[in-house]
Design an enzyme around this catalytic site. Structure first.
Site, PDB file in Angstrom:
ATOM      1  CD  GLU A  49       8.900  -7.273  17.147  1.00  0.00           C
ATOM      2  OE1 GLU A  49       8.979  -7.983  16.148  1.00  0.00           O
ATOM      3  OE2 GLU A  49       9.844  -6.595  17.587  1.00  0.00           O
ATOM      4  CB  THR A  54      -1.299  -9.969  14.846  1.00  0.00           C
ATOM      5  OG1 THR A  54      -0.131  -9.153  14.745  1.00  0.00           O
ATOM      6  CG2 THR A  54      -1.601 -10.589  13.499  1.00  0.00           C
ATOM      7  NE  ARG A 181       6.302  -4.324  16.566  1.00  0.00           N
ATOM      8  CZ  ARG A 181       5.708  -4.303  17.759  1.00  0.00           C
ATOM      9  NH1 ARG A 181       4.484  -4.674  17.904  1.00  0.00           N
ATOM     10  NH2 ARG A 181       6.380  -3.886  18.812  1.00  0.00           N
ATOM     11  CG  ASP A 203      -3.405  -4.825  21.900  1.00  0.00           C
ATOM     12  OD1 ASP A 203      -2.495  -5.389  22.544  1.00  0.00           O
ATOM     13  OD2 ASP A 203      -3.271  -4.420  20.725  1.00  0.00           O
ATOM     14  CD  GLN A 207       8.761  -2.636  22.227  1.00  0.00           C
ATOM     15  OE1 GLN A 207       8.890  -1.430  22.397  1.00  0.00           O
ATOM     16  NE2 GLN A 207       8.888  -3.223  21.068  1.00  0.00           N
TER      17      GLN A 207
HETATM   18  N1  LIG Z   1       4.392 -14.815  10.354  1.00  0.00           N
HETATM   19  C1  LIG Z   1       3.698 -14.403  11.413  1.00  0.00           C
HETATM   20  N2  LIG Z   1       3.806 -13.130  11.820  1.00  0.00           N
HETATM   21  C2  LIG Z   1       3.071 -12.751  12.893  1.00  0.00           C
HETATM   22  C3  LIG Z   1       2.214 -13.630  13.596  1.00  0.00           C
HETATM   23  N3  LIG Z   1       1.640 -12.951  14.613  1.00  0.00           N
HETATM   24  C4  LIG Z   1       2.110 -11.701  14.541  1.00  0.00           C
HETATM   25  N4  LIG Z   1       2.986 -11.563  13.507  1.00  0.00           N
HETATM   26  C5  LIG Z   1       3.760 -10.379  13.137  1.00  0.00           C
HETATM   27  O1  LIG Z   1       4.590 -10.036  14.234  1.00  0.00           O
HETATM   28  C6  LIG Z   1       4.722  -8.630  14.344  1.00  0.00           C
HETATM   29  C7  LIG Z   1       4.373  -8.194  15.754  1.00  0.00           C
HETATM   30  O2  LIG Z   1       3.010  -8.452  15.992  1.00  0.00           O
HETATM   31  P1  LIG Z   1       2.114  -7.499  16.906  1.00  0.00           P
HETATM   32  O3  LIG Z   1       0.729  -8.038  16.833  1.00  0.00           O
HETATM   33  O4  LIG Z   1       2.333  -6.080  16.571  1.00  0.00           O
HETATM   34  O5  LIG Z   1       2.739  -7.820  18.346  1.00  0.00           O
HETATM   35  P2  LIG Z   1       2.422  -7.145  19.763  1.00  0.00           P
HETATM   36  O6  LIG Z   1       3.579  -6.263  20.079  1.00  0.00           O
HETATM   37  O7  LIG Z   1       2.339  -8.292  20.729  1.00  0.00           O
HETATM   38  O8  LIG Z   1       1.126  -6.407  19.649  1.00  0.00           O
HETATM   39  C8  LIG Z   1       3.788  -8.025  13.282  1.00  0.00           C
HETATM   40  O9  LIG Z   1       4.568  -7.628  12.175  1.00  0.00           O
HETATM   41  C9  LIG Z   1       2.872  -9.172  12.905  1.00  0.00           C
HETATM   42  O10 LIG Z   1       2.469  -9.114  11.570  1.00  0.00           O
HETATM   43  C10 LIG Z   1       2.140 -14.998  13.148  1.00  0.00           C
HETATM   44  O11 LIG Z   1       1.455 -15.846  13.710  1.00  0.00           O
HETATM   45  N5  LIG Z   1       2.916 -15.307  12.058  1.00  0.00           N
HETATM   46 MG   LIG Z   2       0.727  -4.408  20.016  1.00  0.00          MG
END
Ligand SMILES: Nc1nc2c(ncn2[C@@H]2O[C@H](COP(=O)(O)OP(=O)(O)O)[C@@H](O)[C@H]2O)c(=O)[nH]1
Ligand SMILES: [Mg+2]
Length: 369
Positions: A49, A54, A181, A203, A207
């Site tokens: 997360e 993203t 997500r 990517d 977790q």
């Molecule tokens: N408000 C906001 N939400 C974000 C940002 N970056 C990611 N998110 C949200 O955080 C959640 C997790 O992001 P994700 O890209 O799935 O994280 P990952 O697990 O690292 O791949 C998603 O619902 C995204 O929309 C950001 O800069 N601002």
């Molecule tokens: Mg991810």
């Protein structure tokens, strides 16, 4: 095999014959040597997360444009958003139980939501129930205690848009897609050309259960791009509700930056979610996570302090290559930050790129090529 790479934006299984390119064949056919010089692989790492996927969505938008997502894929995000919304509401209801916040009059509505199947589309009446629960006192109270219970970062976005998600002609917008997500499991490779280099961004699921698989992808990497959720300073982990997300990110960063595979690998830091970070600072400054912090209360000063904590985790005699403060939901931020990464890598690999370009022009000038 379980690994994937993308060509022209479509995601396909990795071709085992091209996997050799990563092993670095100095003596291979000239095409392989060109690839070795001009194909750069970047590993996206960070806790769950933090925003890795993203960032990838934005890179696909920026560098692949219309190729990045098909109309069917866009439509499929409607059900992802429904599932995200039900899951987020269930998490918040469980949060009330965990924090011993009485649900009172909301008990029946909460039970109704807990019984919903997360994979089924939401109906209008479900959406109305979620809307009522979201506005209720107990759920708002649980939401305000994100430092004690896990709440997904985009929960408020889902609840505030739920009535739109259930309309008959709902088509997810670009923002909806960015906020949706899908938990990454395994590895996804996004490939795009931005001359002179062919970039491949890997990517990986972030977790704890996913990190065991990371080591397989540590060879032949041109750069690490480590993504941090700035707002994690007052949030707990999904996997372990007793662990602060920022502390987890710092520990993970130290492990990665000191890993023997990455002794020579440039490390880029994306300090992400600065929009949420700014909102969180209105309620609590970073001293809840860093009790030693006695600096200014401005967003910039606090972001810089966090940056410094990561910088200190680097091994001796090695510096972070560069750091960007971004909100991954903002395309412009990702574009600028990634341009920085590209510029740096191109500058530091000039000899190798020149060699590749020379070989490429020789190959192109050969008859029958
Ligand atoms: N408000 C906001 N939400 C974000 C940002 N970056 C990611 N998110 C949200 O955080 C959640 C997790 O992001 P994700 O890209 O799935 O994280 P990952 O697990 O690292 O791949 C998603 O619902 C995204 O929309 C950001 O800069 N601002
Ligand atoms: Mg991810």
């Amino acid at each position: 095999m379980g690994t994937f790479c993308s060509r022209n934006g479509g995601i396909v299984e990795e071709d085992p014959t091209t996997a050799n390119i990563d092993r670095g064949l100095e003596e291979g056919p000239v095409e392989d040597r060109i690839k070795k010089s001009l194909h750069f692989k970047i590993l996206l790492l960070g806790a769950g997360e933090s925003g890795k996927s993203t960032v990838v969505k934005q890179l696909r938008n920026i560098y692949l444009g219309e190729l990045a997502i098909s109309p069917e894929e866009i439509r499929s995000y409607a059900s992802v958003l429904h599932t995200n919304t039900i899951q987020a509401m269930k998490v918040l209801i469980r949060g009330c139980e965990r924090l011993k916040i009485p649900l009172g009059e909301m008990q029946t509505l909460a039970k109704y939501i807990m019984d919903l199947d997360e994979q089924e589309p939401l109906l209008e009446e479900d959406a109305a129930t979620i809307g009522k629960l979201w506005k209720s006192v107990p759920l708002q109270k649980a939401y305000s205690q994100k430092s004690r219970v896990y709440v997904p970062d985009s929960a408020a976005y889902y609840f505030e848009n739920i009535l739109r998600f259930v309309t008959a002609d709902f088509l997810p917008s670009e923002e909806d897609i960015l906020m949706a997500r899908i938990r990454t499991t395994g590895m996804f490779m996004t490939a795009f050309d931005s001359p002179p280099v062919h970039w491949r961004v890997v990517d990986l699921g972030g977790q704890r259960s996913e990190r065991k698989k990371w080591i397989r992808f540590f060879d032949d990497v041109e750069a690490i791009l480590f993504v941090v959720n700035l707002a994690g300073y007052n949030q707990v982990l999904f996997e372990d509700q007793s662990k602060n997300r920022m502390v987890e990110a710092l520990e993970l960063f130290e492990e990665i930056s000191k890993h023997h595979c990455f002794r020579e690998t440039p490390v880029f830091l994306f300090l992400n979610k600065k929009d949420i970070f700014e909102q969180c600072l209105n309620e609590q400054d970073i001293s809840c996570c860093f009790p030693e912090y006695d600096g200014e209360k401005t967003t910039m000063a606090q972001m810089e302090f966090i940056h410094e904590q990561f910088r200190r985790k680097m091994p001796d005699k090695k510096e972070l290559t560069c750091t960007n403060y971004i909100a991954a939901c903002c395309r412009k931020d990702v574009r600028y930050a990634f341009e920085d990464v590209k510029e740096n890598l191109i500058k530091h690999n000039q000899k190798r790129i020149r060699k590749g370009l020379k070989k490429q022009s020789q190959l192109n000038s050969q008859p029958n090529s």
